[in-house]
Write a protein that holds these residues in place. Structure first.
Motif, PDB file in Angstrom:
ATOM      1  N   ASP A   1     -10.068  28.893 -42.123  1.00  0.00           N
ATOM      2  CA  ASP A   1      -8.880  28.188 -42.610  1.00  0.00           C
ATOM      3  C   ASP A   1      -8.521  27.034 -41.680  1.00  0.00           C
ATOM      4  O   ASP A   1      -8.117  25.946 -42.141  1.00  0.00           O
ATOM      5  CB  ASP A   1      -7.710  29.170 -42.717  1.00  0.00           C
TER       6      ASP A   1
ATOM      7  N   ARG B   1     -10.687  24.058 -42.385  1.00  0.00           N
ATOM      8  CA  ARG B   1     -10.287  23.355 -43.614  1.00  0.00           C
ATOM      9  C   ARG B   1      -9.034  22.523 -43.400  1.00  0.00           C
ATOM     10  O   ARG B   1      -8.818  21.537 -44.096  1.00  0.00           O
ATOM     11  CB  ARG B   1     -10.035  24.366 -44.735  1.00  0.00           C
ATOM     12  N   HIS B   2      -8.176  22.927 -42.448  1.00  0.00           N
ATOM     13  CA  HIS B   2      -6.885  22.262 -42.241  1.00  0.00           C
ATOM     14  C   HIS B   2      -6.713  21.982 -40.744  1.00  0.00           C
ATOM     15  O   HIS B   2      -5.878  22.611 -40.069  1.00  0.00           O
ATOM     16  CB  HIS B   2      -5.735  23.130 -42.759  1.00  0.00           C
TER      17      HIS B   2
ATOM     18  N   ALA C   1     -11.083  17.735 -42.949  1.00  0.00           N
ATOM     19  CA  ALA C   1     -12.108  18.764 -42.788  1.00  0.00           C
ATOM     20  C   ALA C   1     -13.468  18.102 -42.541  1.00  0.00           C
ATOM     21  O   ALA C   1     -13.764  17.038 -43.107  1.00  0.00           O
ATOM     22  CB  ALA C   1     -12.168  19.648 -44.022  1.00  0.00           C
TER      23      ALA C   1
ATOM     24  N   ALA D   1     -16.303  28.830 -44.858  1.00  0.00           N
ATOM     25  CA  ALA D   1     -15.633  27.688 -45.485  1.00  0.00           C
ATOM     26  C   ALA D   1     -16.580  26.838 -46.323  1.00  0.00           C
ATOM     27  O   ALA D   1     -16.135  25.869 -46.959  1.00  0.00           O
ATOM     28  CB  ALA D   1     -14.989  26.819 -44.408  1.00  0.00           C
TER      29      ALA D   1
ATOM     30  N   ILE E   1     -19.116  24.948 -45.168  1.00  0.00           N
ATOM     31  CA  ILE E   1     -19.424  23.705 -44.450  1.00  0.00           C
ATOM     32  C   ILE E   1     -20.765  23.897 -43.737  1.00  0.00           C
ATOM     33  O   ILE E   1     -20.943  24.883 -43.020  1.00  0.00           O
ATOM     34  CB  ILE E   1     -18.324  23.369 -43.428  1.00  0.00           C
TER      35      ILE E   1
END
Length: 393
Positions: free
Chosen positions: A98, A101-102, A109, A128, A130
């Protein structure tokens, strides 16, 4: 504009030394790359070693090991730290995903994660969605297994090792820098050459700064002037055993030591030993300094070993008890440079004159080419191209 997030462990300075040349080579390929660095290492060291133009997020995503000193792992403290770190592993991974992502401060991101060599961000990136690469000469899973291998530790250590191993295996690949631990458990390894900066040899300038061209000590001896650098990386050495005032005093010699070491001497001792100088106040780039001295005193660590080998600087080293990575580093430097093992106590007492003479008597092999940075950058650039990065090749 593609965005690369790089995590660099704060466990010593060798991981920064590995990462800097790779990012510099990547910037040549991708000049518009957005770069974010996540590390608990000192900002001044990161700014000195990494290419300009990155956003720094000060945060520790691993701890490696709790060290008693630069040579020894604090086994009980490290065991406790790993148990706490993995107490609720799934929740920790979810929180880190998380966070990716933020990111704080409005940082977007990333399109790609590069980890040297924390495993949590690799697991988080996989969660995530990625893409991610690991990169180093070591990984914490293999060092953990070597450190906590006793049967009495298997009950608690085995599940933690399994989680570490799975995190590393979740990456697209592990960029394995030469020389490196075997990493047989990782089936997606990309072996690249040595990664090291090449310093600018400035021996005459350094000798002048240290007074070797001004005093009469060099004229009083037929022996050549010598400059020897003591460097043990980013983990502070306990100063209790140091006896700098008793180090050999040789005509035409200068000892360059960390500022913290020299401060253990009394004012009278410092006044009596102008041949012992701190290297930090010189303000030199460390690699230029290493390339300008006659020898380095230190311990097995990738940054110093790779730079000593690739810059052709002779090295005396004391082994690190229980540090498995050195089993790869020492044979490599012995094959590609001039090195010699000494006892740890000799680093405290300066009883190294005979070893230095033997070291300097060895023939100097051709220094290896530090071509690993360009090779690693090529792999990362290809993935960034898949993310839509316009390549400046």
């Amino acid at each position: 504009m593609a965005h690369l997030l790089v995590t660099i462990t704060g466990h010593g300075f060798g991981h920064i030394a590995q990462t800097g040349p790779v990012l510099a080579a990547l910037r040549q390929r991708c000049p518009d790359l957005r770069l974010t660095v996540v590390s608990s290492a000192p900002e001044a060291t990161l700014r000195q070693r990494l290419p300009e133009g990155f956003t720094l997020i000060p945060r520790a995503l691993d701890f490696g090991f709790v060290m008693a000193d630069p040579f020894r792992i604090d086994i009980p403290a490290s065991a406790a730290a790993y148990r706490e770190f993995h107490a609720d592993w799934d929740a920790r991974v979810a929180a880190a995903a998380d966070w990716l992502r933020h990111l704080p401060g409005g940082v977007p991101a990333p399109d790609l994660v590069l980890s040297n060599v924390a495993y949590l961000p690799l697991a988080a990136a996989a969660r995530a969605g990625i893409p991610a690469y690991a990169m180093s000469s070591l990984n914490w899973a293999d060092l953990f297994a070597a450190t906590f291998a006793a049967p009495t530790e298997a009950a608690w250590a085995a599940p933690i090792h399994a989680q570490m191993r799975a995190a590393y295996r979740s990456a697209r690949a592990f960029l394995q820098l030469t020389p490196a631990m075997p990493m047989a458990d990782l089936d997606r390894r990309i072996v690249v050459g040595p990664v090291a900066r090449l310093g600018q040899p400035r021996r005459d300038e350094l000798a002048g700064l240290l007074g070797l061209h001004r005093g009469s000590d060099t004229a009083a001896s037929a022996a050549p002037a010598r400059i020897v650098l003591a460097a043990l990386g980013g983990i502070a050495l306990p100063t209790g055993p140091l006896r700098l005032a008793e180090w050999p005093q040789c005509p035409g010699w200068r000892w360059l030591v960390p500022q913290r070491w020299r401060e253990t001497m009394t004012p009278a001792e410092r006044a009596a030993r102008p041949d012992i100088a701190a290297f930090e106040p010189l303000g030199w780039d460390f690699t230029d300094l290493l390339a300008s001295v006659d020898a380095v005193l230190g311990k097995p660590g990738y940054g110093t070993f790779a730079e000593a080998g690739c810059n052709g600087t002779p090295m005396l080293y004391a082994r690190r008890p229980g540090w498995a990575e050195q089993d790869a580093l020492i044979p490599w430097l012995a094959a590609h440079g001039r090195c010699r093992e000494i006892a740890e106590e000799q680093l405290f007492t300066g009883n190294v004159l005979a070893d230095l003479a033997a070291l300097w008597a060895k023939p100097a092999p051709p220094p290896p080419a530090p071509d690993g940075a360009a090779q690693a950058a090529a792999v990362l650039a290809e993935t960034l191209a898949d993310a839509g990065e316009p390549q400046g090749r």
